[in-house]
Design a protein around this motif. Structure first.
Motif, short mmCIF file in Angstrom:
data_model
loop_
_atom_site.label_atom_id
_atom_site.label_comp_id
_atom_site.label_asym_id
_atom_site.label_seq_id
_atom_site.Cartn_x
_atom_site.Cartn_y
_atom_site.Cartn_z
N SER A 1 5.95 12.53 -9.31
CA SER A 1 5.96 13.19 -10.61
C SER A 1 7.38 13.08 -11.18
O SER A 1 8.35 13.43 -10.50
N MET A 2 7.48 12.60 -12.39
CA MET A 2 8.82 12.46 -12.98
C MET A 2 9.46 13.82 -13.24
O MET A 2 10.65 13.90 -13.54
N ALA B 1 0.83 -1.21 0.00
CA ALA B 1 0.00 0.00 0.00
C ALA B 1 0.86 1.26 0.00
O ALA B 1 0.57 2.23 -0.71
N ALA B 2 1.95 1.23 0.77
CA ALA B 2 2.84 2.39 0.82
C ALA B 2 3.52 2.60 -0.52
O ALA B 2 3.65 3.74 -0.99
N GLY B 3 3.95 1.51 -1.13
CA GLY B 3 4.63 1.60 -2.43
C GLY B 3 3.71 2.12 -3.51
O GLY B 3 4.11 2.92 -4.36
N LYS B 4 2.44 1.69 -3.48
CA LYS B 4 1.46 2.17 -4.46
C LYS B 4 1.22 3.67 -4.27
O LYS B 4 1.14 4.43 -5.24
N SER B 5 1.09 4.06 -3.01
CA SER B 5 0.83 5.47 -2.70
C SER B 5 1.99 6.34 -3.17
O SER B 5 1.79 7.39 -3.79
N LEU B 6 3.21 5.90 -2.89
CA LEU B 6 4.39 6.68 -3.27
C LEU B 6 4.51 6.77 -4.79
O LEU B 6 4.79 7.83 -5.35
N ALA B 7 4.27 5.63 -5.46
CA ALA B 7 4.38 5.61 -6.92
C ALA B 7 3.36 6.56 -7.55
O ALA B 7 3.69 7.30 -8.48
N ALA B 8 2.14 6.56 -7.00
CA ALA B 8 1.09 7.41 -7.58
C ALA B 8 1.32 8.88 -7.29
O ALA B 8 0.81 9.74 -8.00
N MET C 1 -1.96 10.68 -14.60
CA MET C 1 -1.37 9.58 -15.36
C MET C 1 -1.86 8.21 -14.88
O MET C 1 -1.69 7.22 -15.56
N VAL C 2 -2.43 8.20 -13.68
CA VAL C 2 -2.83 6.91 -13.10
C VAL C 2 -3.86 6.20 -13.98
O VAL C 2 -3.88 4.98 -14.08
N GLY C 3 -4.69 6.97 -14.67
CA GLY C 3 -5.73 6.36 -15.51
C GLY C 3 -5.28 6.05 -16.93
O GLY C 3 -6.09 5.61 -17.75
N GLU C 4 -4.02 6.27 -17.22
CA GLU C 4 -3.53 6.13 -18.59
C GLU C 4 -3.67 4.71 -19.13
O GLU C 4 -4.04 4.51 -20.28
N LEU C 5 -3.39 3.73 -18.30
CA LEU C 5 -3.44 2.33 -18.75
C LEU C 5 -4.88 1.91 -19.05
O LEU C 5 -5.14 1.13 -19.96
N LYS C 6 -5.80 2.46 -18.29
CA LYS C 6 -7.23 2.17 -18.53
C LYS C 6 -7.67 2.81 -19.85
O LYS C 6 -8.36 2.19 -20.66
N LYS C 7 -7.21 4.05 -20.02
CA LYS C 7 -7.57 4.79 -21.22
C LYS C 7 -7.01 4.10 -22.47
O LYS C 7 -7.69 3.96 -23.47
N GLN C 8 -5.77 3.67 -22.40
CA GLN C 8 -5.10 3.11 -23.57
C GLN C 8 -5.47 1.66 -23.83
O GLN C 8 -5.58 1.23 -24.97
N HIS C 9 -5.59 0.88 -22.76
CA HIS C 9 -5.74 -0.56 -22.95
C HIS C 9 -6.93 -1.17 -22.21
O HIS C 9 -7.09 -2.39 -22.20
N GLY C 10 -7.69 -0.34 -21.54
CA GLY C 10 -8.84 -0.86 -20.81
C GLY C 10 -8.49 -1.61 -19.54
O GLY C 10 -9.34 -2.30 -18.97
N TYR D 1 2.50 14.78 -6.96
CA TYR D 1 1.04 14.83 -7.06
C TYR D 1 0.44 14.61 -5.68
O TYR D 1 0.83 13.67 -4.97
N LEU D 2 -0.49 15.46 -5.32
CA LEU D 2 -1.22 15.23 -4.07
C LEU D 2 -2.04 13.96 -4.22
O LEU D 2 -2.40 13.58 -5.34
N PRO D 3 -2.34 13.28 -3.11
CA PRO D 3 -3.06 12.00 -3.21
C PRO D 3 -4.33 12.13 -4.06
O PRO D 3 -5.13 13.06 -3.87
N GLY D 4 -4.48 11.24 -5.01
CA GLY D 4 -5.69 11.20 -5.83
C GLY D 4 -5.69 12.18 -6.99
O GLY D 4 -6.72 12.31 -7.68
N THR D 5 -4.59 12.87 -7.24
CA THR D 5 -4.61 13.89 -8.31
C THR D 5 -3.70 13.55 -9.50
O THR D 5 -3.58 14.36 -10.40
N ASN D 6 -3.06 12.40 -9.49
CA ASN D 6 -2.13 12.07 -10.58
C ASN D 6 -2.93 11.71 -11.84
O ASN D 6 -3.59 10.67 -11.89
#
Lengths: 335, 351
Positions: free
Chosen positions: B87-88, B77-84, B267-276, B260-265
């Motif tokens: 910002s590169m 959970a911590a790793g997911k939060s940090l990754a999300a 890019m997180v939805g990019e994989l859904k947008k591109q590949h479902g 990115y503040l929590p929940g504001t990234n």
């Protein structure tokens, strides 16, 4: 017996010669940072030819040695004072300690002040009131309001700073190098100083960085989150990494109050974490969240697993609360 | 009596001469460690190793992993939060530009390896292997002489502290003292408490590096990565050091911390947008690493009608479609991550 020994003497000499020759051929990178385990959780690092860091006697302690006499940064906690004195004596055979500089007024930084300074000797002569200041012991230098704090806390007079300053920067030139004492107002507390040894290229960061945990923001003694971030940015500016030859493990050494030795990259990582924590809490406050709601939102997720704790003297909860209150105080000042 | 003495003296002289000669031979041999290498041989890791890549080119090289794609990573959970929240853009600051990737980039990046051995002049044994630096990765030293790892108070370096031992044709190493750093170039990362267990497996002129990353902070179980290399004959084909790195101002103040503040990234939805791919799968986690996860995903996955990116040869995206900024210079504004030049617009969905 003697004749036998003579028989093998040439071979022995040759073998010694070979050993010498071999030793000269050792790859340079085989030389690691010199570290000695002193037992009882104490460890001594020689990070430069004339610069040592002792870890585990309370806060990290630095000893710079040279012809002018030693400069010691912080004196650990009272429990380790005798042990620390014994180790410093080994590093300075003539016991010519000239200065003890405090980075903070906390007990784990000043606990050994009196005992360490007493084995030294001040550079100053007799005072107008009689003998030399501090009974001739090494001077104790500190920035900010450490004197009031230490006297209020009941420390003996011999542990109090003998040289105080309030300006942003005080400097000295001892043992062939410039030493800057940079006062950082309102960071961990109102008594933080960064000590920068310019030729040794070592920064003593004091409690501005505690790599083991979130920084302690001591609101009761003048600390603030934005002052803490400003202090971290100052350390980032002071430190220089190995550039442009990036493949070399070199650069400024940053010594935190506790824990391992750092470089600029480590400080940037820590600074980023503290800044992001501040931003997250600030954003929740903009949404008019109360302290309880901020805590419930778990703003430390992603960082508490590395720097946080549910127990001990400085928990994640205490850090979040300190940041919240510090930001609230800043806001009320702006009104 | 006299004769005996003469014989004795002669004997002493002969022995002395032998001892002197032996001593000098010792010195000479000290300068030529190769002479001493007649013991039982062990595999040799040194050489120039060229990275073998196929369909992993976009991941390892350009354009890099898709933003928000953390699939197959054992993030907790911590790793997911940090990754999300990462910002590169943070890597555009002066302090980050030349900070280098961590040692695990050996198996994450596209670069070849130049490995040299340092040998003990007396025994000829390998003291250490040095994996040369690249422009974005530091030199890694693998100590082979049995030395202990430093204490926890020792500095964490760009290359980490690695020790190893051969077991047959496999060199197994253990790395500590690394810096916090990425495990995918889109924000997924491990902490400075992570350790690496690496197997360098030699099979003829092939080298497979299998690395397991353990991180008690951001991973729920060891994360495995592997990569193949081939030995090339020209030992001087590669450099053992990377070029200098000179950071420059790219518009980010040195005290700026992009995140990115929590929940504001976005890019997180990019994989859904591109590949479902559903968000919960894109966020990663140990569960997403195993085939059984497909069963769980089956009812949630909706295959897009058209392929938008990474469609493979002959299945290029339609013009102007794709994540912004992902295309090569001169590409349409929508980016062009998928098809090769000249691919038919609006290509077919992959099979």
């Amino acid at each position: 017996m003697t004749i036998r020994a003579i028989r093998y003497l040439p071979a022995l000499l040759c073998a010694l010669g070979a050993t010498w020759a071999l030793d000269c051929q050792r790859p340079a990178f085989a030389q690691q940072l010199d570290a000695r385990d002193l037992g009882d959780g104490m460890e001594l690092f020689q990070i430069r030819p004339n610069f040592h860091v002792l870890i585990g006697a309370g806060a990290n302690v630095a000893v710079q040695v040279g012809v002018d006499g030693a400069v010691v940064v912080d004196s650990g906690d009272a429990a380790h004072a005798d042990r620390l004195v014994a180790e410093i004596k080994k590093l300075t055979p003539n016991h010519l300690i000239r200065y003890v500089i405090n980075t903070s007024a906390d007990a784990d930084h000043v606990g050994g002040n009196e005992k360490v300074s007493k084995i030294g000797k001040t550079l100053l002569g007799d005072s107008p009131f009689g003998g030399p200041p501090n009974d001739g012991a090494a001077a104790i230098l500190a920035g900010g309001d450490i004197l009031t704090r230490m006297s209020n806390a009941g420390y003996p007079e011999g542990a109090w700073p003998t040289e105080l300053f309030v300006q942003p920067r005080k400097y000295m030139y001892l043992n062939d190098e410039g030493i800057e004492v940079l006062h950082q107002p309102s960071a961990h507390s109102d008594a933080d100083s960064i000590i920068f040894f310019r030729r040794s290229d070592v920064v003593m960061a004091g409690d501005i960085i505690d790599i083991r945990r979130f920084p302690v923001i001591d609101l009761a003694n003048g600390g603030s989150i934005n002052g803490e971030i400003a202090a971290l940015n100052r350390i980032v500016e002071l430190a220089i990494p190995s550039i442009p030859i990036v493949s070399r493990e070199a650069g400024t050494v940053v010594v935190p109050s506790h824990g391992r030795l750092l470089d600029q990259t480590d400080v940037v990582e820590y600074r980023d974490m503290v800044t992001i924590m501040r931003d997250r809490i600030q954003n929740l406050m903009k949404e008019r969240k109360t302290l309880a709601q901020v805590k419930a939102a778990d703003p430390a997720l992603g960082y508490k697993e590395r720097y946080g704790s549910d127990t001990g003297s400085w928990t994640t909860d205490m850090f979040v609360e300190a940041v919240f209150k510090s930001l609230a105080a800043d806001k009320s000042k702006q009104r | 009596m006299f004769l005996n003495l003469v014989v004795d003296m002669a004997s002493i002289r002969v022995r002395t001469i032998i001892a002197v000669v032996a001593g000098f031979v010792g010195i000479l041999m000290a300068g030529h460690p190769a002479w001493a290498q007649f013991g039982p041989s062990e595999p040799d890791l040194s050489g120039s190793w060229l990275g073998l890549m196929g369909e992993d080119v976009p991941e390892r090289a350009v354009p890099g992993p898709l933003p928000g794609d953390f699939t197959g990573l054992a993030l907790n959970a911590a790793g997911k939060s940090l990754a999300a929240s990462t910002s590169m853009a943070r890597f555009t600051t002066i302090e980050r530009q030349c900070a280098l990737w961590p040692p695990q980039y050996l198996v994450l990046g596209p670069m070849p390896l130049k490995i040299a051995a340092d040998t003990d002049p007396i025994t000829g044994k390998t003291i250490a292997y040095r994996i040369g630096a690249w422009e974005d990765r530091a030199t890694t030293v693998i100590w082979m002489d049995g030395r202990p790892h430093p204490s926890e108070n020792a500095p964490h370096t760009k290359g980490g502290f690695e020790t190893g031992k051969w077991q047959g044709n496999t060199l197994t190493t253990f790395t500590t003292h690394i810096k916090a750093g990425i495990i995918r170039r889109n924000g997924a990362q491990v902490s400075d408490r992570a350790t690496l267990t690496t197997h360098y497996i030699i099979n003829g002129d092939l080298l497979t590096i299998l690395m397991f990353i353990d991180d008690p902070v951001y991973l729920s179980e060891p994360q495995a990565f592997s990569r193949d290399f081939r030995l090339i004959n020209n030992a001087n084909a590669l450099s053992a050091t990377g070029p200098p790195c000179i950071p420059s101002f790219e518009g980010a103040a040195s005290d700026a911390v992009a995140h990115y503040l929590p929940g504001t990234n976005p890019m997180v939805g990019e994989l859904k947008k591109q590949h479902g791919i559903p968000l919960e799968a894109a966020a990663g986690g140990a569960e997403t690493m195993y085939p059984e996860y497909r069963k769980k995903l089956k009812d949630k996955y909706v295959r897009p009608e058209k392929c938008l990116s990474d469609c493979g040869p002959g299945f290029g995206p339609p013009p102007g479609v794709g994540p912004p900024g992902m295309g090569p210079p001169g590409a349409p504004p929508g980016g062009a991550r998928g098809g090769p030049p000249g691919a038919p617009p609006g290509g077919k969905p992959p099979r």
